[in-house]
Design a protein around this motif. Sequence first.
Motif, PDB file in Angstrom:
ATOM      1  N   ALA A  28       0.841  -1.208   0.000  1.00 58.51           N
ATOM      2  CA  ALA A  28       0.000   0.000   0.000  1.00 58.51           C
ATOM      3  C   ALA A  28       0.875   1.256   0.000  1.00 58.51           C
ATOM      4  CB  ALA A  28      -0.933  -0.012   1.211  1.00 58.51           C
ATOM      5  N   LEU A  29       1.945   1.232   0.813  1.00 55.64           N
ATOM      6  CA  LEU A  29       2.846   2.380   0.867  1.00 55.64           C
ATOM      7  C   LEU A  29       3.513   2.616  -0.484  1.00 55.64           C
ATOM      8  CD1 LEU A  29       4.553   1.853   4.339  1.00 55.64           C
ATOM      9  CD2 LEU A  29       3.041   3.735   3.676  1.00 55.64           C
ATOM     10  N   ARG A  30       3.906   1.507  -1.147  1.00 53.62           N
ATOM     11  CA  ARG A  30       4.534   1.623  -2.467  1.00 53.62           C
ATOM     12  C   ARG A  30       3.577   2.289  -3.454  1.00 53.62           C
ATOM     13  NH1 ARG A  30       6.722  -3.376  -1.785  1.00 53.62           N
ATOM     14  NH2 ARG A  30       5.127  -4.341  -3.082  1.00 53.62           N
ATOM     15  N   LEU A  31       2.329   1.868  -3.429  1.00 56.03           N
ATOM     16  CA  LEU A  31       1.344   2.456  -4.351  1.00 56.03           C
ATOM     17  C   LEU A  31       1.140   3.943  -4.051  1.00 56.03           C
ATOM     18  CD1 LEU A  31      -1.231  -0.493  -4.426  1.00 56.03           C
ATOM     19  CD2 LEU A  31       0.272   0.244  -6.312  1.00 56.03           C
ATOM     20  N   LEU A  32       1.082   4.281  -2.751  1.00 59.39           N
ATOM     21  CA  LEU A  32       0.912   5.694  -2.378  1.00 59.39           C
ATOM     22  C   LEU A  32       2.132   6.507  -2.808  1.00 59.39           C
ATOM     23  CD1 LEU A  32      -0.615   5.262   1.197  1.00 59.39           C
ATOM     24  CD2 LEU A  32      -1.772   6.305  -0.763  1.00 59.39           C
ATOM     25  N   GLU A  33       3.307   5.921  -2.629  1.00 59.36           N
ATOM     26  CA  GLU A  33       4.536   6.621  -3.020  1.00 59.36           C
ATOM     27  C   GLU A  33       4.586   6.859  -4.521  1.00 59.36           C
ATOM     28  OE1 GLU A  33       7.661   4.481  -1.118  1.00 59.36           O
ATOM     29  OE2 GLU A  33       8.422   6.283  -0.122  1.00 59.36           O
ATOM     30  N   GLU A  34       4.012   5.912  -5.273  1.00 57.83           N
ATOM     31  CA  GLU A  34       3.995   6.068  -6.721  1.00 57.83           C
ATOM     32  C   GLU A  34       2.909   7.037  -7.172  1.00 57.83           C
ATOM     33  OE1 GLU A  34       3.572   2.029  -7.968  1.00 57.83           O
ATOM     34  OE2 GLU A  34       5.643   1.519  -7.420  1.00 57.83           O
ATOM     35  N   GLY A  35       2.179   7.601  -6.209  1.00 58.86           N
ATOM     36  CA  GLY A  35       1.229   8.641  -6.570  1.00 58.86           C
ATOM     37  C   GLY A  35      -0.231   8.233  -6.505  1.00 58.86           C
ATOM     38  N   ALA A  36      -0.521   7.000  -6.079  1.00 59.20           N
ATOM     39  CA  ALA A  36      -1.928   6.610  -5.936  1.00 59.20           C
ATOM     40  C   ALA A  36      -2.575   7.479  -4.858  1.00 59.20           C
ATOM     41  CB  ALA A  36      -2.024   5.139  -5.546  1.00 59.20           C
ATOM     42  N   SER A  37      -3.840   7.805  -5.035  1.00 62.92           N
ATOM     43  CA  SER A  37      -4.552   8.560  -4.009  1.00 62.92           C
ATOM     44  C   SER A  37      -5.220   7.572  -3.056  1.00 62.92           C
ATOM     45  CB  SER A  37      -5.599   9.460  -4.653  1.00 62.92           C
ATOM     46  OG  SER A  37      -6.624   8.670  -5.217  1.00 62.92           O
ATOM     47  N   LEU A  38      -5.492   8.043  -1.830  1.00 63.15           N
ATOM     48  CA  LEU A  38      -6.197   7.189  -0.866  1.00 63.15           C
ATOM     49  C   LEU A  38      -7.522   6.718  -1.448  1.00 63.15           C
ATOM     50  CD1 LEU A  38      -5.901   8.776   2.700  1.00 63.15           C
ATOM     51  CD2 LEU A  38      -4.820   6.720   1.818  1.00 63.15           C
ATOM     52  N   GLY A  39      -8.223   7.634  -2.123  1.00 61.67           N
ATOM     53  CA  GLY A  39      -9.500   7.284  -2.720  1.00 61.67           C
ATOM     54  C   GLY A  39      -9.347   6.245  -3.833  1.00 61.67           C
ATOM     55  N   GLY A  40      -8.223   6.333  -4.541  1.00 63.59           N
ATOM     56  CA  GLY A  40      -8.011   5.449  -5.688  1.00 63.59           C
ATOM     57  C   GLY A  40      -7.546   4.045  -5.305  1.00 63.59           C
ATOM     58  N   LEU A  41      -6.957   3.905  -4.107  1.00 64.98           N
ATOM     59  CA  LEU A  41      -6.468   2.588  -3.683  1.00 64.98           C
ATOM     60  C   LEU A  41      -7.629   1.621  -3.478  1.00 64.98           C
ATOM     61  CD1 LEU A  41      -3.703   3.076  -0.956  1.00 64.98           C
ATOM     62  CD2 LEU A  41      -3.437   2.308  -3.316  1.00 64.98           C
ATOM     63  N   SER A  42      -7.448   0.366  -3.874  1.00 69.46           N
ATOM     64  CA  SER A  42      -8.464  -0.647  -3.603  1.00 69.46           C
ATOM     65  C   SER A  42      -7.797  -1.854  -2.955  1.00 69.46           C
ATOM     66  CB  SER A  42      -9.144  -1.084  -4.900  1.00 69.46           C
ATOM     67  OG  SER A  42      -8.193  -1.764  -5.717  1.00 69.46           O
ATOM     68  N   ILE A  43      -8.576  -2.631  -2.197  1.00 65.52           N
ATOM     69  CA  ILE A  43      -8.048  -3.864  -1.597  1.00 65.52           C
ATOM     70  C   ILE A  43      -7.489  -4.755  -2.714  1.00 65.52           C
ATOM     71  CG2 ILE A  43      -8.703  -5.979  -0.373  1.00 65.52           C
ATOM     72  CD1 ILE A  43      -8.759  -3.779   1.574  1.00 65.52           C
ATOM     73  N   GLU A  44      -8.202  -4.785  -3.821  1.00 61.30           N
ATOM     74  CA  GLU A  44      -7.783  -5.618  -4.941  1.00 61.30           C
ATOM     75  C   GLU A  44      -6.397  -5.191  -5.446  1.00 61.30           C
ATOM     76  OE1 GLU A  44     -10.875  -6.028  -7.728  1.00 61.30           O
ATOM     77  OE2 GLU A  44      -9.926  -7.752  -8.707  1.00 61.30           O
ATOM     78  N   GLY A  45      -6.227  -3.879  -5.653  1.00 67.56           N
ATOM     79  CA  GLY A  45      -4.953  -3.362  -6.166  1.00 67.56           C
ATOM     80  C   GLY A  45      -3.820  -3.612  -5.190  1.00 67.56           C
ATOM     81  N   ILE A  46      -4.114  -3.447  -3.894  1.00 66.56           N
ATOM     82  CA  ILE A  46      -3.079  -3.647  -2.870  1.00 66.56           C
ATOM     83  C   ILE A  46      -2.686  -5.126  -2.820  1.00 66.56           C
ATOM     84  CG2 ILE A  46      -2.603  -3.534  -0.389  1.00 66.56           C
ATOM     85  CD1 ILE A  46      -4.572  -1.080  -0.346  1.00 66.56           C
ATOM     86  N   ALA A  47      -3.698  -5.999  -2.871  1.00 68.87           N
ATOM     87  CA  ALA A  47      -3.421  -7.449  -2.847  1.00 68.87           C
ATOM     88  C   ALA A  47      -2.541  -7.822  -4.041  1.00 68.87           C
ATOM     89  CB  ALA A  47      -4.737  -8.227  -2.871  1.00 68.87           C
ATOM     90  N   ARG A  48      -2.881  -7.308  -5.217  1.00 65.72           N
ATOM     91  CA  ARG A  48      -2.104  -7.607  -6.421  1.00 65.72           C
ATOM     92  C   ARG A  48      -0.648  -7.162  -6.230  1.00 65.72           C
ATOM     93  NH1 ARG A  48      -3.994  -4.208 -10.222  1.00 65.72           N
ATOM     94  NH2 ARG A  48      -6.090  -5.038  -9.908  1.00 65.72           N
TER      95      ARG A  48
END
Lengths: 202, 202
Positions: A28-48
């Motif tokens: 999740a931190l990696r995705l946020l660091e790459e610019g994902a927004s909190l709203g844009g994050l999904s459990i599915e994306g984080i699991a992947r």
Amino acid sequence: MTAPESSAPRLRGRPRSPATDAAIIEAALRLLEEGASLGGLSIEGIAREAGVGKATVYRRWPGKEALMLDVLRSLEEPSPEPAGVSVRDDLVTILEFMRRRGLAKRNSALLRSVITQMHAHKELWRAYDENVIAARRACLRAVLRRGRESGEIRADVDLELLADLFTGPMLTRAMLHEWRELPDGLAERIVDTVLEGVSPRR
Amino acid sequence: MTAPESSAPRLRGRPRSPATDAAIIEAALRLLEEGASLGGLSIEGIAREAGVGKATVYRRWPGKEALMLDVLRSLEEPSPEPAGVSVRDDLVTILEFMRRRGLAKRNSALLRSVITQMHAHKELWRAYDENVIAARRACLRAVLRRGRESGEIRADVDLELLADLFTGPMLTRAMLHEWRELPDGLAERIVDTVLEGVSPRR
């Protein structure tokens, strides 16, 4: 394979394997660091991103909010445990934690972005307030009550106002006026000056 | 027709006709009330809404930021002029203004939306800080300096810290923790308790 579901009590968000927990939070931190927004994050994306199945995430956290709280906790220092000897020193410990948190927010683009976004998400903000901030507030109140009982603090000032008098000056500098300095020793100066008052003692 | 340009000194933003000024500011407020964002507003759109030409707006304000500052000012109470007798009373006047401003923000969806958006626009926020907030800070500092000279305030506490001790508790309640109450008499209680201190006087 993990242990069968039924052998463990059904606690929400109970960790099964610290390594998997950490991998999910880091994803999740990696995705946020790459610019994902909190709203844009999904459990599915984080699991992947973590290389696990969605069910593995849901076994640990009931939903995105609960997971995001742990993501945020992973970015913050743990709240300090006041030593419980002098009320003055315990207040300094609490304010010093606020000072360091302000500095951390200034120094980490990630932490800053997550905190800012969290303020915009009502549900997440409430969950953070109820789970993280409420514990800090309770800790501060316990110290102030002890101070009134021990006579270190006047009995005629209400607890709400007391809490604001000590924390308000630090919060203003750390969170509201981010261009202001947060020097070493600020916590001590605030606590001692509020205790002593700013009119000359007769 | 207005007077010829050359007859008046070229002052930026100098008002020519208060009625036209007010019509332009009201047009901007109308657009904001209808849901326009600060970022989406344009001088052209405001001029159209006000039924004047773009040049009429630019004769009064050099650009959108300057106009927005006056729009925001039109939503706020004017800052109070401390009476200059007792430093304690002047501090109460300043904190009472902050309390009323916090209440106004809670009670007006428009004011709330404009302030929140302004925080997100760096340039506008800086302009607001330099033009509006700076004057309030200077006023507070002048009162605190007077207090040190008159002996109402201890001379060994620095001005920055003094300012935070008085304003921090009110700012925290009014701006940061918007679910907290802002009762009558809060300004007096903060000022008196900071002056007196919270440890028992010996």
